[in-house]
Design an enzyme around this catalytic site. Structure first.
Site, PDB file in Angstrom:
ATOM      1  N   SER A  18       9.744 -11.343  -9.772  1.00  0.00           N
ATOM      2  CA  SER A  18       9.353 -11.760  -8.423  1.00  0.00           C
ATOM      3  C   SER A  18       9.329 -13.282  -8.283  1.00  0.00           C
ATOM      4  O   SER A  18       8.852 -14.003  -9.163  1.00  0.00           O
ATOM      5  CB  SER A  18       7.963 -11.201  -8.089  1.00  0.00           C
ATOM      6  OG  SER A  18       7.509 -11.704  -6.857  1.00  0.00           O
ATOM      7  N   SER A  20       7.662 -14.583  -5.803  1.00  0.00           N
ATOM      8  CA  SER A  20       6.457 -14.864  -5.021  1.00  0.00           C
ATOM      9  C   SER A  20       5.510 -15.866  -5.677  1.00  0.00           C
ATOM     10  O   SER A  20       5.003 -16.764  -4.995  1.00  0.00           O
ATOM     11  CB  SER A  20       5.706 -13.564  -4.706  1.00  0.00           C
ATOM     12  OG  SER A  20       6.451 -12.766  -3.818  1.00  0.00           O
ATOM     13  N   LYS A  74       2.501   0.598  -1.040  1.00  0.00           N
ATOM     14  CA  LYS A  74       2.283   0.104   0.328  1.00  0.00           C
ATOM     15  C   LYS A  74       1.592   1.109   1.242  1.00  0.00           C
ATOM     16  O   LYS A  74       0.947   0.716   2.214  1.00  0.00           O
ATOM     17  CB  LYS A  74       3.611  -0.341   0.954  1.00  0.00           C
ATOM     18  CG  LYS A  74       4.166  -1.615   0.345  1.00  0.00           C
ATOM     19  CD  LYS A  74       5.438  -2.055   1.045  1.00  0.00           C
ATOM     20  CE  LYS A  74       5.957  -3.347   0.440  1.00  0.00           C
ATOM     21  NZ  LYS A  74       7.158  -3.836   1.140  1.00  0.00           N
ATOM     22  N   ASN A  95       1.205  -4.573   3.130  1.00  0.00           N
ATOM     23  CA  ASN A  95       1.784  -5.388   2.054  1.00  0.00           C
ATOM     24  C   ASN A  95       0.903  -6.582   1.708  1.00  0.00           C
ATOM     25  O   ASN A  95       1.220  -7.358   0.802  1.00  0.00           O
ATOM     26  CB  ASN A  95       3.194  -5.869   2.418  1.00  0.00           C
ATOM     27  CG  ASN A  95       3.186  -7.045   3.376  1.00  0.00           C
ATOM     28  OD1 ASN A  95       2.377  -7.088   4.303  1.00  0.00           O
ATOM     29  ND2 ASN A  95       4.066  -8.002   3.165  1.00  0.00           N
ATOM     30  N   ASP A 110       5.522  -7.541   6.535  1.00  0.00           N
ATOM     31  CA  ASP A 110       6.918  -7.185   6.270  1.00  0.00           C
ATOM     32  C   ASP A 110       7.749  -7.144   7.551  1.00  0.00           C
ATOM     33  O   ASP A 110       8.887  -7.608   7.585  1.00  0.00           O
ATOM     34  CB  ASP A 110       7.003  -5.818   5.582  1.00  0.00           C
ATOM     35  CG  ASP A 110       6.760  -5.897   4.084  1.00  0.00           C
ATOM     36  OD1 ASP A 110       6.985  -6.968   3.490  1.00  0.00           O
ATOM     37  OD2 ASP A 110       6.343  -4.888   3.506  1.00  0.00           O
ATOM     38  N   GLY A 136      10.106   4.750   3.867  1.00  0.00           N
ATOM     39  CA  GLY A 136       8.873   4.549   3.119  1.00  0.00           C
ATOM     40  C   GLY A 136       8.095   3.354   3.625  1.00  0.00           C
ATOM     41  O   GLY A 136       8.230   2.940   4.781  1.00  0.00           O
ATOM     42  N   GLY A 137       7.281   2.770   2.742  1.00  0.00           N
ATOM     43  CA  GLY A 137       6.413   1.670   3.156  1.00  0.00           C
ATOM     44  C   GLY A 137       7.148   0.490   3.753  1.00  0.00           C
ATOM     45  O   GLY A 137       6.714  -0.096   4.747  1.00  0.00           O
ATOM     46  N   ALA A 138       8.290   0.120   3.152  1.00  0.00           N
ATOM     47  CA  ALA A 138       9.076  -0.983   3.703  1.00  0.00           C
ATOM     48  C   ALA A 138       9.845  -0.523   4.940  1.00  0.00           C
ATOM     49  O   ALA A 138       9.970  -1.260   5.921  1.00  0.00           O
ATOM     50  CB  ALA A 138      10.033  -1.527   2.650  1.00  0.00           C
ATOM     51  N   TYR A 228      15.857  -8.301  -2.776  1.00  0.00           N
ATOM     52  CA  TYR A 228      16.242  -9.697  -3.027  1.00  0.00           C
ATOM     53  C   TYR A 228      16.338 -10.047  -4.510  1.00  0.00           C
ATOM     54  O   TYR A 228      16.616 -11.197  -4.859  1.00  0.00           O
ATOM     55  CB  TYR A 228      15.282 -10.666  -2.317  1.00  0.00           C
ATOM     56  CG  TYR A 228      13.944 -10.850  -2.993  1.00  0.00           C
ATOM     57  CD1 TYR A 228      13.744 -11.889  -3.907  1.00  0.00           C
ATOM     58  CD2 TYR A 228      12.879 -10.016  -2.705  1.00  0.00           C
ATOM     59  CE1 TYR A 228      12.513 -12.071  -4.517  1.00  0.00           C
ATOM     60  CE2 TYR A 228      11.647 -10.193  -3.306  1.00  0.00           C
ATOM     61  CZ  TYR A 228      11.474 -11.225  -4.212  1.00  0.00           C
ATOM     62  OH  TYR A 228      10.262 -11.400  -4.812  1.00  0.00           O
TER      63      TYR A 228
END
Length: 286
Positions: A18, A20, A74, A95, A110, A136-138, A228
């Protein structure tokens, strides 16, 4: 808590690559903060998704300001929160969790991340009909953003047909019209579509491969991915090879991260600076 000191994290599986932590911490430094971002990786710790409640307890006890949430947590995180923001409640997925005054408040940044990335990266594309892979969650956040960005008809496919049907019903109710429908045949749906939005884990380094038959992608399609890592997925490489306009998932990552950063700190980050830093991180990793 020291007003200048922030400890935040990310809970998910297979998240060691990640970007992040670097993205958040660099922006924190630019704003003069003592800002630390920690990965809480289910896979690295050898934990099942059912360990989520214990992990939330752990972070809260360690005085985290909050944590981001990613696959596969999520939606399951909802049961362990005090309350939800309007966006999170509407979308049924979280998220970002903020620990504040003894509460756990769930947010969803998101949808905003995808919305801003699409506006910025695919201006002027046809929006009559698009196919969404993943409910789903995304997927629920991306579907909301897709309608908000102006896509008139959204065909939704998920391996769990009930999940695709539920999402389509929710969108039609929320936007007061027939804006979405579940589909079982992705190839047939793409034959009449302007573009494809991919919102499943397929293509991640831990889930390599293509989510669809490569013959279904044609030159006139635009293709947006939310994955990504890697920045250029097998799907995007295929689409580029066929001459399609493409949208990598990196921009969504930047804009959702910026919104989460603001929730954690109350400070507005510089999204252009974060975008440049993200591009640098991806070049180094390539």
């Amino acid at each position: 808590m020291d007003n200048n000191k922030y400890l935040v994290g990310l809970i998910g599986a297979d998240i060691q690559m990640s970007k992040s932590p670097a993205l958040h911490e660099a922006e924190g430094r630019h704003l003069g903060l003592d800002y630390k971002y920690e990965l809480v990786d289910l896979a690295a710790r050898g934990l099942p998704p059912s360990a989520l409640p214990d992990l939330l307890d752990e972070l809260e006890s360690r005085s985290f300001a909050g944590t981001n949430i990613t696959h596969p947590c999520k939606q399951t995180v909802l049961a362990h929160l005090t309350r939800l923001s309007e966006d999170a409640e509407m979308l049924g997925a979280v998220n970002t969790v903020v620990f504040q005054n003894g509460e756990r408040v769930g947010h969803n940044t998101d949808w905003y991340g995808f919305y801003k990335n699409f506006e910025r990266g695919l201006p002027g594309v046809a929006k009559t009909h698009a196919v969404l892979l993943g409910a789903g969650g995304a997927g629920v956040a991306v579907a909301h953003a897709a309608v908000k960005v102006g896509i008139e008809n959204l065909s939704i496919f998920d391996q769990d047909e009930r999940r695709a049907s539920t999402l389509a019903e929710q969108l039609n109710e929320r936007f007061s019209g027939e804006v979405a429908r579940p589909v079982k045949d992705v190839g047939a749906a793409l034959a009449t579509a302007d573009g494809l939005i991919h919102a499943t884990p397929t293509g991640m380094r831990s889930h390599p491969g293509l989510p669809i038959d490569p013959d279904w992608i044609e030159r006139h399609h635009w293709v947006a991915d939310i994955v990504y890592m890697p920045l250029v997925t097998e799907l995007l490489a295929l689409a580029t090879q066929k001459g399609c306009r493409t949208l990598p998932g990196g921009g969504m990552t930047v804009f959702q991260a910026a919104a989460a950063f603001e929730l954690f700190t109350g400070l507005s980050p510089d999204t252009e600076r974060m975008s440049r830093h993200f591009d640098d991180l991806c070049r180094v990793a390539a």
